[in-house]
Design a protein around this motif. Structure first.
Motif, PDB file in Angstrom:
ATOM      1  N   ARG A 309       0.837  -1.208   0.000  1.00 45.54           N
ATOM      2  CA  ARG A 309       0.000   0.000   0.000  1.00 45.54           C
ATOM      3  C   ARG A 309       0.872   1.258   0.000  1.00 45.54           C
ATOM      4  O   ARG A 309       0.657   2.192  -0.785  1.00 45.54           O
ATOM      5  CB  ARG A 309      -0.908  -0.017   1.235  1.00 45.54           C
ATOM      6  CG  ARG A 309      -1.912   1.129   1.273  1.00 45.54           C
ATOM      7  CD  ARG A 309      -2.569   1.226   2.648  1.00 45.54           C
ATOM      8  NE  ARG A 309      -1.564   1.558   3.667  1.00 45.54           N
ATOM      9  CZ  ARG A 309      -1.640   1.213   4.954  1.00 45.54           C
ATOM     10  NH1 ARG A 309      -2.654   0.515   5.388  1.00 45.54           N
ATOM     11  NH2 ARG A 309      -0.700   1.567   5.808  1.00 45.54           N
ATOM     12  N   ASP A 310       1.896   1.277   0.862  1.00 44.42           N
ATOM     13  CA  ASP A 310       2.757   2.459   0.957  1.00 44.42           C
ATOM     14  C   ASP A 310       3.537   2.680  -0.347  1.00 44.42           C
ATOM     15  O   ASP A 310       3.710   3.822  -0.788  1.00 44.42           O
ATOM     16  CB  ASP A 310       3.734   2.311   2.132  1.00 44.42           C
ATOM     17  CG  ASP A 310       3.031   2.318   3.481  1.00 44.42           C
ATOM     18  OD1 ASP A 310       1.889   2.826   3.545  1.00 44.42           O
ATOM     19  OD2 ASP A 310       3.614   1.800   4.450  1.00 44.42           O
ATOM     20  N   ARG A 313       1.225   4.061  -2.997  1.00 43.06           N
ATOM     21  CA  ARG A 313       0.894   5.472  -2.742  1.00 43.06           C
ATOM     22  C   ARG A 313       1.985   6.407  -3.257  1.00 43.06           C
ATOM     23  O   ARG A 313       1.714   7.544  -3.641  1.00 43.06           O
ATOM     24  CB  ARG A 313       0.706   5.698  -1.242  1.00 43.06           C
ATOM     25  CG  ARG A 313      -0.671   5.302  -0.775  1.00 43.06           C
ATOM     26  CD  ARG A 313      -0.871   5.638   0.687  1.00 43.06           C
ATOM     27  NE  ARG A 313      -2.215   5.250   1.123  1.00 43.06           N
ATOM     28  CZ  ARG A 313      -2.551   5.018   2.373  1.00 43.06           C
ATOM     29  NH1 ARG A 313      -1.668   5.151   3.341  1.00 43.06           N
ATOM     30  NH2 ARG A 313      -3.789   4.677   2.672  1.00 43.06           N
TER      31      ARG A 313
END
Ligand code: G3P
Ligand code: CA
Length: 379
Positions: A309-310, A313
């Motif tokens: 997810r990071d 992003r």
């Protein structure tokens, strides 16, 4: 060339691919081209579906980093093949996982090279054996590759002594040949091994790497090439010198050798803040698989970390390493039976990484990853 075959419903079955390569001699020409498949017009690097990286070729089936291993990975449908790179004494890049070649070639059986056996400190570790940087390319070409894991993969030892150590240029030529035969793009993911060490002995990897890519016409942003490294400094330098996408590899423990003095750890690099820093010079992050699906006390996979997810992003894509079919390399929840060398539920493990959102998987058995990926895409 910009087209490629459709992944789902691929016609090149693993069994057929294996059979067609069983009698392949080291220098034998490639077999006849399979019937062309329906075409997808997107370059492989622009595909939305997760990508399959043939780790050191199809190293589960052939001695790693040989043209036969790369060729089989391509035939099995790998989107990318992966040559790790080290230099010879005369500065030619060759495909080996490390510069010590006692474990993957027959050098020990060559009495003319017995005196080259020595001990060196590589990235702070004392290593004894024979080293590529002490051999000219002509000398290295007299050696033959052998299986790294003969006790785990005894069937592969039948190929010992049959294949040369390929140069990076030969790997790129192989890719071009198969791109024509299969009428699809085939990616290449070279990895610079021990860049700080090779800088220190005057055999820098990056210049011949970019030269060789340029000579092959594969030095562009959309050339379906990604350059990987566990170190940071060389990737930042490459970011200034090339448009080819870069992959910051990270380990489950420790940190990049070039940043040892600063105490930088891979855990810091895969933090949300660390990944933002990586995005300033790289396009991908390549974590060890347990950094995405951490193991619990029983060695089973647990809740996904925030890494994917990071990374997404920040705009980084994620490719995990290394998924292997045998039980001993699988998390305990995907093992089947008690034989460490038997095949476990690798399709289940690969699917778990796809469910976790990764954009690519390195696999020793590319056909397994292709099967898992195709089923996941269809699902
Ligand atoms: O490059 C991905 C993976 O290959 C990193 O590990 O040690 O197999 O080169 P290694
Ligand atoms: Ca590698």
């Amino acid at each position: 060339m910009t087209s490629r075959t459709l992944r789902v419903g691929r016609l090149v079955a693993p069994a057929a691919a294996l059979a067609s390569f069983a009698l392949l001699a080291p220098t034998a020409p490639a077999t006849a081209a399979p019937k062309p498949e329906p075409q997808d017009t997107r370059p492989v690097s622009q595909l939305a579906e997760p990508l399959v990286f043939g780790h050191r070729g199809a190293s589960g089936y052939r001695p790693e980093h040989t043209l036969a291993a790369y060729e089989l990975a391509i035939r099995m449908g790998a989107d990318y093949i992966e040559p790790d790179l080290v230099p010879t004494k005369d500065g030619v890049l060759v495909a080996r996982h490390e510069n010590e070649i006692g474990g993957t070639t027959d050098v020990a059986a060559h009495p003319e090279f017995a005196s080259r056996r020595t001990t060196k400190t590589i990235d702070g570790v004392a290593v004894t054996g024979w080293f590529t940087e002490d051999f000219t390319l002509a000398e290295l070409k007299t050696l033959r590759a052998k299986e790294r894991l003969p006790l785990v993969r005894p069937g592969n030892t039948r190929y010992d002594g049959r294949f040369e150590v390929p140069t990076f240029a030969e790997v790129l030529q192989l890719v071009k040949t198969w791109e024509k035969k299969l009428r699809r793009d085939i990616g290449v993911a070279p990895e610079t091994k021990h860049p700080t060490y090779f800088d220190s002995i005057g055999l820098s990897l990056e210049e011949p790497l970019l030269r060789t890519l340029k000579a092959a016409g594969k030095d562009k942003k959309n050339s379906d090439v990604v350059i990987q490294s566990f170190e940071v400094t060389n990737l930042k330098e490459l970011d200034d010198d090339t448009d080819v996408p870069l992959v910051q590899l990270t380990g489950a423990t420790g940190g990049p050798f070039d940043l040892k003095g600063e105490g930088t750890t891979y855990a810091q690099i895969v933090s949300a803040e660390g990944l933002q820093a990586v995005r300033r010079y790289a396009d991908w992050v390549g974590p060890e698989k347990s950094q995405v699906l951490p193991r619990n006390a029983a060695g089973a996979t647990s809740t996904p970390s925030s890494l994917v997810r990071d990374a997404h992003r920040t705009g980084l894509r994620v490719v995990v390493y290394t998924v292997r079919d045998e039980n001993q390399f699988l998390p305990t929840d995907y093992r089947r039976g008690t034989d460490p060398n038997a095949k476990g539920d690798v399709l289940g493990e690969a699917t778990a990484y796809l469910d976790a959102g990764v954009d690519g998987i390195f696999g020793d058995f590319p056909d397994s990853i292709v099967d898992a990926r195709d089923a996941w895409v269809q699902r």
